[in-house]
Design a protein around this motif. Structure first.
Motif, PDB file in Angstrom:
ATOM      1  N   THR A   1     -52.358  35.979 -17.708  1.00 42.88           N
ATOM      2  CA  THR A   1     -53.368  35.160 -17.039  1.00 42.88           C
ATOM      3  C   THR A   1     -53.430  33.759 -17.648  1.00 42.88           C
ATOM      4  O   THR A   1     -53.472  32.748 -16.929  1.00 42.88           O
ATOM      5  CB  THR A   1     -54.747  35.831 -17.141  1.00 42.88           C
ATOM      6  OG1 THR A   1     -54.691  37.132 -16.547  1.00 42.88           O
ATOM      7  CG2 THR A   1     -55.808  35.004 -16.444  1.00 42.88           C
ATOM      8  N   ILE A   2     -53.435  33.694 -18.978  1.00 40.85           N
ATOM      9  CA  ILE A   2     -53.522  32.397 -19.656  1.00 40.85           C
ATOM     10  C   ILE A   2     -52.303  31.539 -19.351  1.00 40.85           C
ATOM     11  O   ILE A   2     -52.425  30.338 -19.061  1.00 40.85           O
ATOM     12  CB  ILE A   2     -53.680  32.609 -21.179  1.00 40.85           C
ATOM     13  CG1 ILE A   2     -55.019  33.293 -21.476  1.00 40.85           C
ATOM     14  CG2 ILE A   2     -53.583  31.288 -21.929  1.00 40.85           C
ATOM     15  CD1 ILE A   2     -55.199  33.688 -22.922  1.00 40.85           C
TER      16      ILE A   2
ATOM     17  N   ILE B   1     -50.035  26.764 -16.528  1.00 39.92           N
ATOM     18  CA  ILE B   1     -49.083  26.127 -15.608  1.00 39.92           C
ATOM     19  C   ILE B   1     -49.832  25.425 -14.477  1.00 39.92           C
ATOM     20  O   ILE B   1     -49.519  24.275 -14.124  1.00 39.92           O
ATOM     21  CB  ILE B   1     -48.108  27.176 -15.048  1.00 39.92           C
ATOM     22  CG1 ILE B   1     -47.242  27.753 -16.161  1.00 39.92           C
ATOM     23  CG2 ILE B   1     -47.224  26.563 -13.958  1.00 39.92           C
ATOM     24  CD1 ILE B   1     -46.372  28.920 -15.732  1.00 39.92           C
ATOM     25  N   ALA B   2     -50.832  26.102 -13.905  1.00 43.03           N
ATOM     26  CA  ALA B   2     -51.636  25.480 -12.852  1.00 43.03           C
ATOM     27  C   ALA B   2     -52.365  24.246 -13.384  1.00 43.03           C
ATOM     28  O   ALA B   2     -52.474  23.215 -12.691  1.00 43.03           O
ATOM     29  CB  ALA B   2     -52.633  26.498 -12.296  1.00 43.03           C
ATOM     30  N   TYR B   3     -52.855  24.326 -14.596  1.00 41.40           N
ATOM     31  CA  TYR B   3     -53.574  23.205 -15.219  1.00 41.40           C
ATOM     32  C   TYR B   3     -52.666  21.987 -15.370  1.00 41.40           C
ATOM     33  O   TYR B   3     -53.054  20.860 -15.018  1.00 41.40           O
ATOM     34  CB  TYR B   3     -54.117  23.661 -16.577  1.00 41.40           C
ATOM     35  CG  TYR B   3     -54.760  22.572 -17.400  1.00 41.40           C
ATOM     36  CD1 TYR B   3     -56.093  22.215 -17.209  1.00 41.40           C
ATOM     37  CD2 TYR B   3     -54.038  21.908 -18.387  1.00 41.40           C
ATOM     38  CE1 TYR B   3     -56.675  21.226 -17.974  1.00 41.40           C
ATOM     39  CE2 TYR B   3     -54.616  20.911 -19.153  1.00 41.40           C
ATOM     40  CZ  TYR B   3     -55.932  20.574 -18.940  1.00 41.40           C
ATOM     41  OH  TYR B   3     -56.512  19.601 -19.694  1.00 41.40           O
TER      42      TYR B   3
ATOM     43  N   ILE C   1     -53.214  51.355 -25.589  1.00 38.44           N
ATOM     44  CA  ILE C   1     -53.171  50.392 -24.485  1.00 38.44           C
ATOM     45  C   ILE C   1     -53.441  48.954 -24.916  1.00 38.44           C
ATOM     46  O   ILE C   1     -53.477  48.064 -24.065  1.00 38.44           O
ATOM     47  CB  ILE C   1     -54.174  50.801 -23.381  1.00 38.44           C
ATOM     48  CG1 ILE C   1     -55.600  50.873 -23.922  1.00 38.44           C
ATOM     49  CG2 ILE C   1     -53.792  52.118 -22.780  1.00 38.44           C
ATOM     50  CD1 ILE C   1     -56.500  49.764 -23.533  1.00 38.44           C
ATOM     51  N   TRP C   2     -53.618  48.709 -26.219  1.00 37.02           N
ATOM     52  CA  TRP C   2     -53.978  47.347 -26.612  1.00 37.02           C
ATOM     53  C   TRP C   2     -52.865  46.348 -26.275  1.00 37.02           C
ATOM     54  O   TRP C   2     -53.141  45.200 -25.897  1.00 37.02           O
ATOM     55  CB  TRP C   2     -54.315  47.291 -28.099  1.00 37.02           C
ATOM     56  CG  TRP C   2     -53.124  47.362 -29.014  1.00 37.02           C
ATOM     57  CD1 TRP C   2     -52.575  48.470 -29.568  1.00 37.02           C
ATOM     58  CD2 TRP C   2     -52.322  46.261 -29.467  1.00 37.02           C
ATOM     59  NE1 TRP C   2     -51.473  48.142 -30.336  1.00 37.02           N
ATOM     60  CE2 TRP C   2     -51.303  46.791 -30.299  1.00 37.02           C
ATOM     61  CE3 TRP C   2     -52.361  44.881 -29.263  1.00 37.02           C
ATOM     62  CZ2 TRP C   2     -50.338  46.003 -30.909  1.00 37.02           C
ATOM     63  CZ3 TRP C   2     -51.399  44.093 -29.868  1.00 37.02           C
ATOM     64  CH2 TRP C   2     -50.405  44.644 -30.688  1.00 37.02           C
ATOM     65  N   ALA C   3     -51.595  46.759 -26.412  1.00 34.90           N
ATOM     66  CA  ALA C   3     -50.487  45.840 -26.108  1.00 34.90           C
ATOM     67  C   ALA C   3     -50.447  45.513 -24.614  1.00 34.90           C
ATOM     68  O   ALA C   3     -50.228  44.356 -24.219  1.00 34.90           O
ATOM     69  CB  ALA C   3     -49.164  46.456 -26.562  1.00 34.90           C
ATOM     70  N   GLN C   4     -50.651  46.528 -23.762  1.00 32.65           N
ATOM     71  CA  GLN C   4     -50.653  46.297 -22.312  1.00 32.65           C
ATOM     72  C   GLN C   4     -51.822  45.401 -21.904  1.00 32.65           C
ATOM     73  O   GLN C   4     -51.658  44.492 -21.075  1.00 32.65           O
ATOM     74  CB  GLN C   4     -50.725  47.633 -21.571  1.00 32.65           C
ATOM     75  CG  GLN C   4     -49.428  48.416 -21.565  1.00 32.65           C
ATOM     76  CD  GLN C   4     -49.186  49.183 -22.838  1.00 32.65           C
ATOM     77  OE1 GLN C   4     -49.953  49.109 -23.787  1.00 32.65           O
ATOM     78  NE2 GLN C   4     -48.113  49.964 -22.877  1.00 32.65           N
ATOM     79  N   LEU C   5     -52.999  45.654 -22.472  1.00 36.50           N
ATOM     80  CA  LEU C   5     -54.159  44.832 -22.146  1.00 36.50           C
ATOM     81  C   LEU C   5     -53.960  43.394 -22.616  1.00 36.50           C
ATOM     82  O   LEU C   5     -54.289  42.434 -21.898  1.00 36.50           O
ATOM     83  CB  LEU C   5     -55.410  45.439 -22.783  1.00 36.50           C
ATOM     84  CG  LEU C   5     -56.750  44.778 -22.452  1.00 36.50           C
ATOM     85  CD1 LEU C   5     -57.001  44.809 -20.953  1.00 36.50           C
ATOM     86  CD2 LEU C   5     -57.882  45.470 -23.200  1.00 36.50           C
ATOM     87  N   THR C   6     -53.398  43.235 -23.808  1.00 38.03           N
ATOM     88  CA  THR C   6     -53.095  41.884 -24.308  1.00 38.03           C
ATOM     89  C   THR C   6     -52.074  41.195 -23.419  1.00 38.03           C
ATOM     90  O   THR C   6     -52.163  39.981 -23.179  1.00 38.03           O
ATOM     91  CB  THR C   6     -52.566  41.969 -25.750  1.00 38.03           C
ATOM     92  OG1 THR C   6     -53.519  42.644 -26.576  1.00 38.03           O
ATOM     93  CG2 THR C   6     -52.314  40.588 -26.318  1.00 38.03           C
ATOM     94  N   GLY C   7     -51.114  41.956 -22.901  1.00 36.98           N
ATOM     95  CA  GLY C   7     -50.120  41.381 -22.004  1.00 36.98           C
ATOM     96  C   GLY C   7     -50.729  40.846 -20.720  1.00 36.98           C
ATOM     97  O   GLY C   7     -50.352  39.769 -20.245  1.00 36.98           O
ATOM     98  N   LEU C   8     -51.679  41.577 -20.150  1.00 37.08           N
ATOM     99  CA  LEU C   8     -52.352  41.101 -18.941  1.00 37.08           C
ATOM    100  C   LEU C   8     -53.135  39.822 -19.210  1.00 37.08           C
ATOM    101  O   LEU C   8     -53.096  38.866 -18.415  1.00 37.08           O
ATOM    102  CB  LEU C   8     -53.284  42.186 -18.403  1.00 37.08           C
ATOM    103  CG  LEU C   8     -52.621  43.434 -17.793  1.00 37.08           C
ATOM    104  CD1 LEU C   8     -53.679  44.449 -17.375  1.00 37.08           C
ATOM    105  CD2 LEU C   8     -51.750  43.062 -16.606  1.00 37.08           C
TER     106      LEU C   8
ATOM    107  N   TRP D   1     -53.848  38.081 -10.871  1.00 36.62           N
ATOM    108  CA  TRP D   1     -53.620  37.695  -9.473  1.00 36.62           C
ATOM    109  C   TRP D   1     -54.506  36.527  -9.063  1.00 36.62           C
ATOM    110  O   TRP D   1     -54.105  35.706  -8.232  1.00 36.62           O
ATOM    111  CB  TRP D   1     -53.858  38.904  -8.565  1.00 36.62           C
ATOM    112  CG  TRP D   1     -52.889  39.996  -8.847  1.00 36.62           C
ATOM    113  CD1 TRP D   1     -53.129  41.162  -9.504  1.00 36.62           C
ATOM    114  CD2 TRP D   1     -51.502  40.017  -8.505  1.00 36.62           C
ATOM    115  NE1 TRP D   1     -51.977  41.915  -9.586  1.00 36.62           N
ATOM    116  CE2 TRP D   1     -50.970  41.235  -8.994  1.00 36.62           C
ATOM    117  CE3 TRP D   1     -50.666  39.130  -7.848  1.00 36.62           C
ATOM    118  CZ2 TRP D   1     -49.627  41.571  -8.827  1.00 36.62           C
ATOM    119  CZ3 TRP D   1     -49.331  39.460  -7.682  1.00 36.62           C
ATOM    120  CH2 TRP D   1     -48.831  40.676  -8.170  1.00 36.62           C
ATOM    121  N   LEU D   2     -55.683  36.429  -9.650  1.00 33.35           N
ATOM    122  CA  LEU D   2     -56.534  35.279  -9.377  1.00 33.35           C
ATOM    123  C   LEU D   2     -55.897  33.998  -9.904  1.00 33.35           C
ATOM    124  O   LEU D   2     -55.870  32.970  -9.208  1.00 33.35           O
ATOM    125  CB  LEU D   2     -57.913  35.497 -10.010  1.00 33.35           C
ATOM    126  CG  LEU D   2     -58.917  34.356  -9.860  1.00 33.35           C
ATOM    127  CD1 LEU D   2     -59.195  34.057  -8.394  1.00 33.35           C
ATOM    128  CD2 LEU D   2     -60.211  34.690 -10.595  1.00 33.35           C
ATOM    129  N   ALA D   3     -55.365  34.045 -11.121  1.00 35.66           N
ATOM    130  CA  ALA D   3     -54.695  32.869 -11.674  1.00 35.66           C
ATOM    131  C   ALA D   3     -53.475  32.492 -10.841  1.00 35.66           C
ATOM    132  O   ALA D   3     -53.197  31.303 -10.627  1.00 35.66           O
ATOM    133  CB  ALA D   3     -54.291  33.148 -13.122  1.00 35.66           C
TER     134      ALA D   3
END
Length: 323
Positions: free
Chosen positions: A305-306, A311-313, A294-301, A178-180
């Motif tokens: 973000t990246i 896109i913002a960059y 949960i590694w797949a879900q954490l990697t997805g988050l 959400w910050l990104a």
């Protein structure tokens, strides 16, 4: 050498930007008010939660995990609900004016006139806000741990501490999405109010409308109706799960379910035989097995973000900046 070639590292001045922005946010009135309100609500909920735990102290070996997940009697929500609710709000409030505030104050051209490239400026602003957000979450995490320790008189076990630490890391990753997104809208829109409304609009979309309206509609268009001639449509169920996981809220919810409920053994749709179902006793999983879930879900988050930040960059690099 082409005229557009840059000299020196593109990250020159990154540390200066991070240090200044972090100090401004941690000492700014916006962050102080947000932290005070969140800490007060979390303290009240944790206090009542520990009262409930003390009355039923022998029911579960995971007292500190219950501190996060139970809803105490006078209050209809848990600490986990509060954290999941305020994490996107804090992240958006930190990032919605990251770039457009510099445009409106006419300070962006002066900043870039210094030996600071756009790369270092944008990344520094994002990292500074992420650092301030992380410090706030760690403080909240320590507050809940401290209240639980003081009220129950028992320290958390090693497995509980690792699970709660994993929950903290997952919450930081969830907030970074959400910050990104807020930083992206601060690049897209010159008005901070418009950027904030757009970010909160996406938050409401994924919080309320994604599961209730969008997921059933998209799943039906792809896989057909949920019920077939011979019973439930398995293709519909599997497609629904995939569409649901496009939401960061779903990924974060699955992570918290696996880490804070050690008896969780599966996060998706699984077809098992009757014998396998009978063999699935409600015994807690080891910590390592829960992290494998949960590694797949954490990697997805983290990947989300990246992608949003890239896109913002790209958009920020192509913007015209005038004095």
């Amino acid at each position: 050498m082409p005229l557009s070639a840059r000299r020196g590292s593109p990250w020159t001045g990154l540390g200066t930007v991070v240090a200044k922005e972090t100090a401004d946010h941690l000492s700014g009135p916006r962050m102080v008010v947000i932290e005070a309100l969140v800490f007060l609500i979390a303290l009240v909920v944790a206090w009542f939660s520990t009262t409930t735990i003390r009355e039923n102290i022998g029911e579960s070996p995971f007292l500190f995990l219950r501190l996060l997940t139970i809803s105490p009697d006078p209050i209809p929500f848990s600490c986990l609900f509060i954290i999941g609710l305020v994490t996107p709000v804090i992240a958006i409030l930190l990032g919605f004016d990251a770039i457009n505030a510099e445009f409106n104050q006419r300070t962006l051209s002066r900043l870039l006139a210094q030996p600071i490239y756009r790369d270092a400026l944008l990344l520094g602003k994002f990292l500074a806000r992420l650092l301030a957000f992380t410090i706030a979450l760690i403080s909240l995490w320590l507050l809940i741990l401290g209240v639980g320790f003081l009220r129950t008189g028992l320290p958390p076990g090693g497995a509980e501490l690792v699970r709660m630490l994993g929950f903290l890391i997952a919450t930081i990753a969830y907030g970074s999405v959400w910050l990104a997104l807020a930083v992206l809208f601060s690049v897209l829109f010159r008005a901070p109010a418009t950027a904030a409304l757009a970010a909160f609009g996406f938050w409401l979309l994924f919080t309320i409308f994604w599961s209730l309206m969008i997921t059933p509609l998209v799943t039906t268009l792809i896989a057909g109706p949920p019920e077939g001639l011979l019973g439930p449509n398995l293709t519909y169920i599997q497609t629904e799960q995939v569409v649901q996981r496009l939401s960061p809220n779903t990924l974060y919810g699955e992570i918290t379910r696996a880490l804070l409920n050690p008896e969780t053994r599966n996060l998706g749709v699984a077809l098992v035989t009757l014998g396998e179902a009978r063999a699935m006793l409600p015994t807690p999983l080891p910590v390592s097995q829960s992290f494998l879930l949960i590694w797949a879900q954490l990697t997805g988050l983290i990947a989300t973000t990246i992608v949003i930040f890239v896109i913002a960059y790209v958009l920020f690099q192509r913007q015209e900046i005038r004095a």
